[in-house]
Design an enzyme around this catalytic site. Structure first.
Site, PDB file in Angstrom:
ATOM      1  N   PRO A 127       0.811  -1.224   0.000  1.00 25.92           N
ATOM      2  CG  PRO A 127      -0.643  -1.519   1.769  1.00 25.92           C
ATOM      3  CD  PRO A 127       0.651  -2.000   1.226  1.00 25.92           C
ATOM      4  CD  GLU A 128       3.867   2.591  -3.815  1.00 26.88           C
ATOM      5  OE1 GLU A 128       4.002   3.709  -4.340  1.00 26.88           O
ATOM      6  OE2 GLU A 128       4.368   1.555  -4.287  1.00 26.88           O
ATOM      7  NE  ARG A 184      12.833  -0.998  -0.236  1.00 26.99           N
ATOM      8  CZ  ARG A 184      13.589  -1.646   0.652  1.00 26.99           C
ATOM      9  NH1 ARG A 184      14.462  -2.513   0.252  1.00 26.99           N
ATOM     10  NH2 ARG A 184      13.461  -1.405   1.935  1.00 26.99           N
ATOM     11  CE  LYS A 228       4.826   4.921   0.942  1.00 30.10           C
ATOM     12  NZ  LYS A 228       6.111   4.203   0.886  1.00 30.10           N
ATOM     13  NE  ARG A 276       6.876 -10.166   4.145  1.00 27.03           N
ATOM     14  CZ  ARG A 276       7.620  -9.656   3.184  1.00 27.03           C
ATOM     15  NH1 ARG A 276       7.080  -9.368   2.026  1.00 27.03           N
ATOM     16  NH2 ARG A 276       8.876  -9.431   3.380  1.00 27.03           N
ATOM     17  CG  HIS A 295      -2.124 -14.526   7.950  1.00 29.12           C
ATOM     18  ND1 HIS A 295      -1.180 -15.345   8.554  1.00 29.12           N
ATOM     19  CD2 HIS A 295      -2.381 -15.086   6.741  1.00 29.12           C
ATOM     20  CE1 HIS A 295      -0.881 -16.335   7.727  1.00 29.12           C
ATOM     21  NE2 HIS A 295      -1.600 -16.205   6.627  1.00 29.12           N
TER      22      HIS A 295
END
Length: 269
Positions: free
Chosen positions: A2-3, A256, A55, A108, A89
């Site tokens: 998500p940005e 990146r 964000k 995660r 999760h």
DNA sequence: CCATGTACCTGAAGGC
DNA sequence: TGCCTTCAGGTACATG
């Protein structure tokens, strides 16, 4: 991951779903996902406003704030009282008086919900939001000139301009024809203006398409975005450039995975 | 000031 | 098939 467009999609959905609701309980399933930096224990608090910076998502409660960052795999799923929820999760459940709930799901475990008394505790280090009307090309120009770092690294650093992540950094640079390793202060004035326009355009278009779903991103209803179908370089390694047909390159820049066209994107020295 | 590396994490994908 | 390795990446933090 998500940005800005993905977080704003979630924020605008949650405004409709959650404003005015009363929190009656928070169930913390994975303790590291919820950080208490406020003395106040949430007993019964109303959600009075929902905002976003970069964000970060901010839930304004009666007496405190919940600052939420989804990082890579975080999702905020709305669960109606009648829904059966057996998703894996789920790390935190925020429960409302009308039996509906907001579930923070995060495979995660990098994402965080932080309860604070003052949002500035978190947000003071976050730069101006890339879609903020106050973020002008003049401001962009001034910041770029004052730095001497690679443009890709600059766009990913949230302290100056916030909301741009790996996908939209690559997309904005491709559309402007700038190589990701070009140093900020070496970018020609004309290109700075174009980069500014392309950043805003890329983010706006992604927002209209409800964000990009690469693997994990979902909105609050569990729906995927559509903008992944309109990306021009991200995840297109080896595929032909849409402008010149030369294969798209992928290489690590600023730590990146970075996608670009060696033919269309010029490095200015 | 800026660059690089590591930690945090899990699941998917690739290699053999 | 199955096991092992690598990769994905936003941010905090340490180091040079």
């Amino acid at each position: 991951m998500p940005e800005l467009p993905e977080v704003e999609t979630v924020a605008s959905e949650l405004r409709v779903l959650l404003l005015g609701k009363e929190i009656v309980g928070i169930e913390i399933i994975w303790p590291k996902s919820y950080e208490l930096r406020s003395k106040r224990i949430i007993h019964k608090e109303l959600i009075q406003n929902i905002s976003r910076k970069g964000k970060y998502l901010i839930l304004h409660l009666s007496h405190s704030f919940l600052i939420i960052h989804l990082r890579m795999t975080g999702q905020l799923l709305y669960v109606n009282g009648e829904d059966s929820c057996n998703a894996d999760h789920v790390r935190v459940k925020i429960e409302f008086s009308d039996k509906s709930a907001l579930h923070f799901r995060d495979v995660r475990k990098f994402g965080r919900i932080i309860q604070v008394d003052d949002p500035q505790q978190i947000l003071k280090k976050v730069g101006i939001d890339a879609l903020d009307p106050d973020f002008t090309v003049d401001i962009f120009n001034r910041i770029l000139k004052s730095k001497k770092m690679g443009i890709k690294a600059f766009l990913l650093t949230q302290n100056y301009i916030s909301g741009i992540g790996n996908i939209y950094a690559d997309e904005s640079l491709f559309r402007t024809g700038i190589h990701p390793s070009t140093l900020t202060h070496k970018i020609p004035a004309l290109k700075i203006g174009l980069l500014y326009e392309n950043i805003r355009r890329v983010l706006h278009e992604a927002l209209q398409n409800m964000g990009s779903t690469i693997s994990d991103y979902r909105d609050s209803f569990g729906n995927s975005g559509q903008n992944q179908n309109f990306l021009m370089v991200y995840r297109r390694k080896g595929e032909p450039c849409f402008l010149c047909q030369k294969p798209i390159t992928k290489k690590t820049i600023a730590g990146r995975g970075t996608h670009f066209c060696t033919n269309c994107q010029k490095i200015y020295r």
